[in-house]
Enzyme design. Structure first.
Site, PDB file in Angstrom:
ATOM      1  N   ASP A 116     -39.020 -13.418  36.086  1.00  9.43           N
ATOM      2  CA  ASP A 116     -39.179 -13.466  34.809  1.00  9.43           C
ATOM      3  C   ASP A 116     -39.387 -15.033  34.239  1.00  9.43           C
ATOM      4  OD1 ASP A 116     -38.993 -13.196  32.058  1.00  9.43           O
ATOM      5  OD2 ASP A 116     -38.079 -11.582  32.129  1.00  9.43           O
ATOM      6  N   SER A 170     -41.665 -10.462  27.376  1.00  8.17           N
ATOM      7  CA  SER A 170     -41.308  -9.869  28.314  1.00  8.17           C
ATOM      8  C   SER A 170     -41.677  -8.204  28.282  1.00  8.17           C
ATOM      9  CB  SER A 170     -39.988 -10.059  28.872  1.00  8.17           C
ATOM     10  OG  SER A 170     -39.690 -11.262  29.329  1.00  8.17           O
ATOM     11  N   ASP A 219     -32.914  -5.066  29.339  1.00  8.11           N
ATOM     12  CA  ASP A 219     -33.816  -5.916  28.826  1.00  8.11           C
ATOM     13  C   ASP A 219     -35.193  -5.503  28.924  1.00  8.11           C
ATOM     14  OD1 ASP A 219     -31.621  -7.527  27.789  1.00  8.11           O
ATOM     15  OD2 ASP A 219     -31.772  -9.014  29.319  1.00  8.11           O
ATOM     16  N   THR A 227     -37.854  -6.464  30.429  1.00  2.77           N
ATOM     17  CA  THR A 227     -38.860  -6.111  32.087  1.00  2.77           C
ATOM     18  C   THR A 227     -38.250  -4.987  32.680  1.00  2.77           C
ATOM     19  OG1 THR A 227     -39.154  -8.555  32.228  1.00  2.77           O
ATOM     20  CG2 THR A 227     -39.568  -7.246  34.072  1.00  2.77           C
ATOM     21  N   GLU A 272     -36.096  -7.708  39.553  1.00  2.00           N
ATOM     22  CA  GLU A 272     -36.414  -8.598  38.667  1.00  2.00           C
ATOM     23  C   GLU A 272     -35.426  -9.940  38.931  1.00  2.00           C
ATOM     24  OE1 GLU A 272     -36.471  -9.646  33.831  1.00  2.00           O
ATOM     25  OE2 GLU A 272     -35.046  -8.272  34.725  1.00  2.00           O
ATOM     26  N   ASP A 324     -36.246 -17.404  33.665  1.00  3.72           N
ATOM     27  CA  ASP A 324     -36.778 -17.309  32.136  1.00  3.72           C
ATOM     28  C   ASP A 324     -35.680 -17.671  31.237  1.00  3.72           C
ATOM     29  OD1 ASP A 324     -38.391 -16.074  29.822  1.00  3.72           O
ATOM     30  OD2 ASP A 324     -36.407 -15.059  29.529  1.00  3.72           O
ATOM     31  N   HIS A 382     -35.811 -21.123  28.899  1.00  2.65           N
ATOM     32  CA  HIS A 382     -35.592 -21.232  27.367  1.00  2.65           C
ATOM     33  C   HIS A 382     -34.544 -22.186  27.056  1.00  2.65           C
ATOM     34  CE1 HIS A 382     -37.783 -17.625  25.836  1.00  2.65           C
ATOM     35  NE2 HIS A 382     -37.303 -16.784  26.931  1.00  2.65           N
ATOM     36  N   ASP A 386     -43.873 -12.057  34.679  1.00  2.55           N
ATOM     37  CA  ASP A 386     -44.489 -11.428  33.424  1.00  2.55           C
ATOM     38  C   ASP A 386     -45.188 -12.590  32.413  1.00  2.55           C
ATOM     39  OD1 ASP A 386     -41.813 -12.704  33.037  1.00  2.55           O
ATOM     40  OD2 ASP A 386     -41.206 -10.991  31.957  1.00  2.55           O
TER      41      ASP A 386
END
Length: 611
Positions: A292, A333, A384, A386, A500, A505, A509, A547
């Protein structure tokens, strides 16, 4: 001079010299020609810089601040622009230059007119501000048309001088030297792009070494003034960064600790066998690994951190996936996961439904319809976006309890991750784990049970097991993948697995280089385990993609032999850049090229002959 003032001077001198053993911070910033800033003094002061420079001309008894004689303005006096504001700040800070008593400030005054007269006028002006000359964390330093070192003793102790390289100062003179400054152009013609040639680097190093041998920080004026230059100067251990871009340098230095990382935990990579002749014409099984938020820069940061090796970089079949969603240039996502799970573009925040909200058939559902076993693994919350895109149908990704409810009717065989709350601490008081147990799932909220579970249908959810690598997560992804593969491969039915790596990710962030690199390396180890399985099995296709990319990461510097990398994040959100697709095993060649993310689904369905 008081003992505290003397200690303060020593602290200023040696703090910069020792910067290589510390993090560079705002104390290393030299606000060059500070008076040219839209807000003189205050803009630099608010960033707590270590050095503020003002050029002065003696004009009819007044010290005017200007760069050229023609620019003199009788309203822009040294007292108005610098001495009075400093006096106010020192009063507010109870006698210190900054509220933080550990922060020091040097006011560098460049004498533009005849030195002796201008310096005498400066001394007289400063005597009108006893709080300045008595401040233990403020140092008044003169540059420009300075008197010869042998004359320095004629001036008050509160006056210090800008040293020059190669001068044989006496011990007493050296005590008055605040720092050593030199013209960058005298040693290098480098323009800030690329690298400094070795001859010039050696010349610069010699000057820096000389200053440090005297216990003084080093500054060059006339330097390139951009990010690449600041990086190289820090590497050279140039203690003071001369800049006309104070705000930018301050931001760069503030972000530097999170933007840089040196990795010491190197993992050995697996060399794929590429026994193509033994591979089946089409795969029986598919392992889809989704990192991700992982773009090419994230992978390369991991490659750098792992000292120039990654499992995934051993693969030769590579493509790129275009990640736009149905309603936005930049996907989230939910839409990105749904595109791969269903082969249909949808709106951001939608999971397993089309842009109008109608349910779409997911890859997991098609696999179950065709008598496949299915496993879904994530090192994040399993509800979540994904992972949920492969089993749920909701028009809002935040509906975690509804997403968990969808899983109970999905017939997916294996579910491993975090997110236990949505299953058993729900607003409707249902315990979905109990309901799943009644459907012959082995259920556990302890990840350690993955080593002992015997059922081929199990749900293991433990939030404590999916903390970040920085916070101590172990080999959750690799263990989940290998243990699940052992269960799946022990059965006659074909299988589809989606694994995943969620937290690359999260590191993007957070704009945190260490977070990103550690998570990339963790996922790469799982990739290595999957590659081994492909070589042992010969009828399994491995696909690794993302993604979307997160953070707009660019890599500014690095050292592969040391495992160190310096990045820069342009955003704390997703970007629209295409993401790489790596593949290995029978059918891998189908994933070469550039295509929409929905094609990943369609290629898998075609290879598996799903109906």
């Amino acid at each position: 001079m008081t003992t505290r003032q003397l200690l303060g001077i020593c602290a200023i001198s040696f703090a910069a010299v020792n910067a290589s053993a510390q993090e560079f911070n705002s104390s290393a910033i030299f606000s060059h020609n500070d008076y040219k800033n839209p807000v003189p003094f205050f803009a630099a002061y608010d960033k707590q810089v270590g050095f503020i420079e003002a050029d002065v001309f003696l004009n009819n008894g007044k010290l005017l601040v200007a760069h050229e004689a023609a620019e003199q303005d009788t309203t822009r006096t040294l007292q108005a622009l610098y001495l009075r504001p400093l006096q106010d700040k020192i009063a507010r800070n109870k006698g210190n230059a900054y509220a933080d008593q550990g922060k020091f400030l040097t006011l560098m005054i460049d004498l533009k007119t005849e030195g002796a007269a201008t310096l005498d006028a400066l001394v007289n002006s400063l005597k009108m501000y006893p709080s300045l000359i008595g401040c233990p964390t403020l140092r008044i330093t003169v540059s420009g048309d300075m008197p010869a070192p042998q004359l320095w003793s004629r001036y008050p102790e509160f006056i210090h001088f800008d040293g020059r390289p190669g001068v044989a100062y006496t011990e007493e003179q050296l005590r008055r030297v605040a720092l050593v400054s030199a013209s960058f152009g005298s040693y290098s013609k480098w323009n800030g792009k690329g690298v400094i040639v070795q001859l010039e680097r050696d010349q610069l190093n010699a000057v820096i070494k000389d200053a440090h041998s005297k216990g003084k920080p080093m500054r060059f004026w006339g330097t390139p003034d951009m990010v690449n230059a600041w990086i190289k100067f820090m590497d050279l251990k140039i203690d003071v960064i001369n800049t006309d871009h104070v705000l930018e340098v301050s931001d760069f230095l503030i972000r530097f600790p999170k933007n840089s990382f040196r990795n010491a935990e190197v993992h050995t990579v697996y060399t794929p066998q590429y026994n193509v002749k033994r591979w089946k014409k089409t795969p029986k099984n598919v392992i889809l690994i989704i990192g991700d938020g992982t773009g090419l820069a994230q992978w390369y940061s991991g490659y750098t951190g792992n000292h120039g090796q990654l499992n995934i970089f051993q693969l030769t079949d590579i493509g790129f996936s275009v990640t736009t969603s149905a309603d936005n240039y930049i996907t989230d996502s939910a839409a990105g996961g749904t595109a791969m799970a269903t082969g249909t573009k949808t709106n951001n925040r939608f999971i397993g439904v089309d842009p109008k909200g109608a349910s779409l058939t997911t890859l997991a559902e098609k696999c179950k319809r065709n008598n496949f076993n299915v496993a879904i693994i994530s090192n994040g919350d399993i509800t979540d976006a994904t992972p949920a895109s492969f089993y749920a149908h909701q028009n809002e990704r935040s509906k975690s309890e509804a997403i968990a409810q969808d899983f109970t009717s999905s017939n997916v065989d294996i579910l491993v991750g975090g997110g236990e709350k949505a299953f058993q601490s729900r607003k409707d008081n249902q315990n979905l784990l109990t309901a799943l147990a009644s459907k012959n799932y082995a259920v556990s909220t302890s990840f350690s049970s993955i080593d002992t579970v015997r059922s081929n249908r199990f749900v293991i959810l433990e939030d404590a097991a999916v903390v970040s690598k920085i916070k101590g997560r172990k080999d959750f992804v690799s263990r989940s993948l290998t243990k699940s593969l052992a269960h799946l491969s022990g059965q006659r039915q074909p299988f589809f697995m989606m694994t995943e790596g969620a937290q690359i990710d999260w590191g993007g962030h957070d704009n945190n280089m260490e977070y990103v690199v550690r998570e990339v390396l963790d996922l790469d180890q799982a990739v290595g385990e999957a590659m081994k399985f492909v070589d042992q099995n010969n009828e399994t296709l491995l696909i690794i993609t993302a993604d979307h990319e997160t953070g707009g990461l660019s890599l500014l510097d690095g050292n592969i032999s040391e495992g160190s990398v310096l990045g820069n994040f342009s955003t704390n959100d997703h970007t629209g850049i295409a993401v790489p697709v790596f593949s290995y095993g029978p059918g891998a060649e189908m994933f070469r090229g550039v295509y929409q993310n929905t094609e990943i689904n369609k290629k898998i369905e075609k290879l598996l002959s799903l109906r």
